[in-house]
Design an enzyme around this catalytic site. Structure first.
Site, PDB file in Angstrom:
ATOM      1  N   ARG A 262       0.849  -1.192   0.000  1.00 31.17           N
ATOM      2  CA  ARG A 262       0.000   0.000   0.000  1.00 31.17           C
ATOM      3  C   ARG A 262       0.885   1.243   0.000  1.00 31.17           C
ATOM      4  O   ARG A 262       1.873   1.309   0.733  1.00 31.17           O
ATOM      5  CB  ARG A 262      -0.932   0.017   1.211  1.00 31.17           C
ATOM      6  N   ARG A 277       2.516   0.965  10.413  1.00 29.89           N
ATOM      7  CA  ARG A 277       1.950   1.321   9.105  1.00 29.89           C
ATOM      8  C   ARG A 277       3.079   1.314   8.079  1.00 29.89           C
ATOM      9  O   ARG A 277       3.868   2.245   8.010  1.00 29.89           O
ATOM     10  CB  ARG A 277       1.283   2.696   9.176  1.00 29.89           C
ATOM     11  N   GLU A 349      -6.421  -1.169  15.707  1.00 31.62           N
ATOM     12  CA  GLU A 349      -7.021  -2.113  14.767  1.00 31.62           C
ATOM     13  C   GLU A 349      -6.012  -3.181  14.336  1.00 31.62           C
ATOM     14  O   GLU A 349      -4.868  -2.883  13.995  1.00 31.62           O
ATOM     15  CB  GLU A 349      -7.513  -1.368  13.526  1.00 31.62           C
ATOM     16  N   SER A 352     -10.219  -6.056  10.201  1.00 30.95           N
ATOM     17  CA  SER A 352     -11.524  -5.535   9.784  1.00 30.95           C
ATOM     18  C   SER A 352     -12.230  -6.652   9.039  1.00 30.95           C
ATOM     19  O   SER A 352     -11.693  -7.179   8.060  1.00 30.95           O
ATOM     20  CB  SER A 352     -11.386  -4.317   8.873  1.00 30.95           C
ATOM     21  N   ARG A 391       1.138  -6.421  12.735  1.00 28.77           N
ATOM     22  CA  ARG A 391       0.485  -5.830  13.907  1.00 28.77           C
ATOM     23  C   ARG A 391       0.334  -6.854  15.027  1.00 28.77           C
ATOM     24  O   ARG A 391       0.390  -6.510  16.207  1.00 28.77           O
ATOM     25  CB  ARG A 391      -0.867  -5.244  13.514  1.00 28.77           C
TER      26      ARG A 391
END
Length: 430
Positions: A262, A277, A349, A352, A391
């Site tokens: 990403r 991130r 988070e 999801s 994560r």
């Protein structure tokens, strides 16, 4: 993609649902284009009928020797042919603009989710586990002695730039063990089918799951036109693109461990320290292809699959329902799972899980044929992280940190680490 018939039938409901996501009314422009397109199609069909009839009659006139009538009918055929070509160009332009608008509009939120603009309006469903009471001030993952040697951001920056990490030694093995543990759990206990997917995909594959055309800047495209997947949701979901399944073959449940890429174009300045991130990371993804009647139950099931990973690792978490304004583009309902990070003293988070309804299926033309007969119907698609490996590594390090700089590792990982139970302050396994 949205169902144009539903917009025609109830444009106010369509605009009201979009308003919950902060999108201004779209139905007026959509309906004008749709009406223009349908009018052109009707005119084209009428002109084609006139042309075909004239063509047949011209043959009869020629055979009878009526050359004046033959010439008149041939001119009529030519006129209708020119009109058809002109109207087809107008119809194509209207359809192209209509599809462009529909392709850039987010999915409509489920009626049961909360209203709101951002994560402050999300609603907590449940919590599991109790955050550990440390006798010292817990550190963030990248400052831990056990992690510093095996988590090198400077060398990664020399190789690739910012937001990359080079892992080695015990940290690298721990990261690999986490991915292997997640896959084994999903395959053996959650009955998901393991898939090894390509990480390079075509434009239409990215379009099918909603990454294109609106979010092209969030991903990386090669000079040969392929896209690096932002998650294996893209490749897993598109397994059924342009396919008509049998109802008895539903649901299909997939899982894959893959590299993900990403650009983080919209996240400048956020979470730049450590590996929270990154431009390149790994995830174990879950995707389900279901009957429309079962998609809500499948979302609950998928959420439990992700929660189970954290429970086996004894990592405290909470699950929240995202509000309408905080959901991703393709979702109609999303459950975020947030793991406790003591170094940040907050939940972050880690997964999801979303149901997209028929939104992606329309873009992909993915359907099933009902067992009792009838026209094919669109499947429903779901996706979820099970989990984000990096994560999860952060959570294991921060929750297991000790005063001497070492990290106590979850028991579920011991078999994947050759029986080792700790990451030493020097970065080795012991």
């Amino acid at each position: 993609m949205h169902d144009i018939r539903a917009i025609r039938d109830n444009p106010r409901a369509f605009d009201a649902a979009l308003a919950r996501r902060g999108v201004p009314p779209q139905s007026p422009a959509i309906l004008v284009l749709d009406a223009d397109y349908r009018a052109q199609i009707l005119a084209i069909e009428t002109a084609q009928a006139v042309r075909n009839a004239a063509a047949r009659q011209s043959g009869t006139a020629r055979q009878s020797g009526d050359m004046a009538e033959f010439d008149r009918l041939r001119a009529l055929v030519a006129d209708q042919k020119a009109e058809i070509a002109q109207r087809e160009a107008v119809a194509k332009a209207a359809k192209t603009e209509l599809d462009r608008i529909l392709a850039t509009l987010p999915n409509l939120p489920c009626a049961s989710i909360p209203d709101g603009k951002d994560d402050a309006d999300n609603q907590e469903c449940r919590r599991w586990g109790t955050p550990r009471d440390f006798s010292f001030t817990p550190q963030e993952h990248y400052t831990l002695p056990a992690a510093r040697k095996g988590m090198d951001f400077e060398v990664a920056a020399k190789l690739s730039g910012s937001r990359f990490v080079l892992m080695s030694g015990g940290i690298a093995r721990l990261h690999r063990a986490l991915a292997q543990f997640m896959l084994d759990l999903h395959i053996t206990e959650h009955a998901l089918t393991e898939v090894n997917t390509p990480v390079l995909v075509r434009d239409e594959t990215m379009y099918g799951t909603g990454q294109l055309p609106k979010f092209g800047t969030d991903s990386y495209q090669t000079t040969t036109g392929w896209w690096l997947i932002p998650t294996s949701e893209v490749s897993l979901t598109n397994i059924v693109n342009d396919t008509i399944l049998k109802e008895r073959d539903l649901p299909r449940r997939y899982t894959a461990h893959s590299l993900c890429f990403r650009s983080e174009a919209g996240a400048a300045g956020r979470d730049t320290a450590g590996m929270l991130r990154q431009h390149q990371f790994e995830k174990v993804e879950m995707v389900s292809i279901t009957h429309p009647d079962h998609s809500d139950a499948e979302l609950r099931r998928m959420t439990r699959c992700a929660e189970a990973v954290l429970e086996r690792l004894n990592l405290p978490y909470r699950t929240v329902v995202l509000c309408a304004g905080d959901m991703g583009f393709g979702a109609r309902r999303t459950h975020d799972i947030e793991v406790w990070l003591p170094g940040q003293n907050t939940y972050r988070e880690i997964s999801s899980c979303s149901t997209c309804g028929a939104f992606q299926a329309r873009r992909m033309n993915a359907r099933f044929r009902p067992t009792g007969g009838g026209k094919p119907e669109y499947v429903h698609t779901l996706n979820g992280s099970g989990l984000a490996v990096g994560r999860c590594l952060i959570a294991v390090l921060e929750n297991g940190q000790e005063a001497d700089g070492s990290v106590t590792l979850p028991g579920a990982l011991h078999p994947y680490l050759g029986g080792h139970t700790r990451l030493t302050a020097e970065g080795g396994l012991a």
